[in-house]
Design an enzyme around this catalytic site. Sequence first.
Site, short mmCIF file in Angstrom:
data_model
loop_
_atom_site.label_atom_id
_atom_site.label_comp_id
_atom_site.label_asym_id
_atom_site.label_seq_id
_atom_site.Cartn_x
_atom_site.Cartn_y
_atom_site.Cartn_z
N LYS A 149 7.01 6.26 -3.50
CA LYS A 149 6.20 5.14 -3.71
C LYS A 149 6.72 4.41 -4.83
CE LYS A 149 2.40 8.63 -3.19
NZ LYS A 149 1.29 9.47 -3.53
N GLU A 172 -7.88 -8.20 6.70
CA GLU A 172 -7.20 -9.62 6.82
C GLU A 172 -7.23 -10.07 8.04
OE1 GLU A 172 -2.78 -11.53 6.53
OE2 GLU A 172 -2.86 -9.45 5.87
N HIS A 198 -5.04 -19.21 10.81
CA HIS A 198 -5.63 -18.63 9.60
C HIS A 198 -7.08 -19.17 9.24
CE1 HIS A 198 -3.39 -15.18 7.89
NE2 HIS A 198 -2.47 -15.69 8.60
N ASP A 220 -0.90 8.12 3.21
CA ASP A 220 -1.11 7.93 1.95
C ASP A 220 -0.54 6.24 2.05
OD1 ASP A 220 -0.73 7.45 -0.73
OD2 ASP A 220 0.27 9.42 -1.15
#
Length: 585
Positions: free
Chosen positions: A396, A264, A570, A472
């Site tokens: 998660k 990004e 951006h 993770d």
Amino acid sequence: METRRRSSTKSVQSLKPTKTIPLEEDSTKASDALPLPLYITNAVFFTLFFSVVYFLLARWREKIRTSTPLHVVTFSEIVAILALVASFIYLLGFFGIDFVQSLILRPSNDVWNSDDDEEENEVLLRKEDARKVPCGQAIDCSLPALPHLAPIVTVQKVFDEKPVTVTTEEDEEIIKSVVAGTTPSYFLESKLGDCKRAAAIRREALQRLTGKSLSGLPLDGFDYESILGQCCEMPIGYVQIPVGIAGPLLLNGREYSVPMATTEGCLVASTNRGCKAIHLSGGATSVLLKDAMTRAPVVRFGTAKRAADLKLYLEDPENFETFAVVFNRSSRFARLQGIKCAIAGKNLYLRFSCSTGDAMGMNMVSKGVQNVLDFLQTDFPDMDVIGISGNFCSDKKPAAVNWIEGRGKSVVCEAIIKGDVVRKVLKTSVESLVELNMLKNLTGSAMAGALGGFNAHSSNIVSAVYIATGQDPAQNVESSHCITMMEAVNDGKDLHVSVTMPSIEVGTVGGGTQLASQSACLNLLGVKGASKESPGANSRMLASVVAGAVLAGELSLMSALAAGQLVNSHMKYNRSSKDVSKASS
């Protein structure tokens, strides 16, 4: 000396590609010994094996009852013992020979090591053929060495870590076998003993099966042995993610260069600007509030009363020490901190929390929980363990229990940003930031019904740091729980900004942290591996760095929003100027 040199040379030659051997003919089955149909042969030996076992057990029980010495055997018992050995050898040869080979034929780390006083040519030979880590499965040494078949592409040496491309007739036969389905793809590493070659063959077989090209997916330049059995199954390559550096982040009086793996645009630049603002204002301070990984099994009873009995038993302070002793047997680092229970009818959820040293700790806490469950079966034989994880952990998934109770490392990080820095570096004002934070991060998130999402983009920074350091990535879900607070201080001249993150789940050992790239990023932060001085110190420091990086990211993005710079930045940094149509052609 000559004997040792000849032996080493012979071993090296045996590792080179040999002539084609179809996988269907690579070994002889034990069932080939008898001229009977396979199912009859197996039935005979199965029946023989269990029959003699039953006979011998019955005879030995009778001897124990009559006080007859066990070593005194009759003719029938001798025959039974011989039949047991024969049937066992047959069954082992038919069903377990590959498994046994994977255990006893695994090459050790020092297979190619020699003494320091060897001659120069022997040293060179050792360098060319040394294996730092054996491929996790066995090298099939059962086949005799056959004449070497020259490969089409030159095989690179092991030590130089350059691309290793092997294209032989044997590879072609294996590829065809995988495509035809006669050789399982997951079996290649075990069969070939070469993880890189297995990945190349699997990749080519996949391209033939799907008709799709994988030319853009790199294969060379990666150590496939390092992921075998622990990080990824059936690899065909690896994905390239660029790593940028934000910082230096001045945190608790120490500077950190924060690695961030992301695709990004603007993310690293924005976080870097936040780090600059923090540094110019004297740095940030973090406090670790809690360090406890959790696991919550679900058990069921016949009645709700029995479930309540276990709940009261587990939450009784007088029983905690007993549970702690049982739990802590699982690891020298695992230390039980508490057990909290929640009941739903006749189902009980037990949320264990414990410290896990420098490991993230999911496997460690799961082993400790299993120990306690086994211990509880004695006093609660009617307890039915439904699952080692009942989602009350919660792993998660966004969950209020993590937001309230915490999971992993709970950290708060704060900084006071000087008014001049807010104006000159962040290009906004203290008043604008405070107002935007209240209306966006607090009120707006409440309107959306957010759970742990009272922030601008903490998950951006958490994900980037997690990928770079071998964490993770899926645990970004709860690790990104964060509330960002901003307040004008010093008569409204300066800005107090803080992030509170109750469930940062990180480790510096195990999993992806041991891979070369991720290990290098951990080393950059000074938290590689386990802390020898204070177990758990490295993982706690990493959690603090994550919180500090989130603080920098929040500060910069909120400033861009307050100043109306988000769209322009951006458009400048997050849009490619490359002609995609020409690039694709």
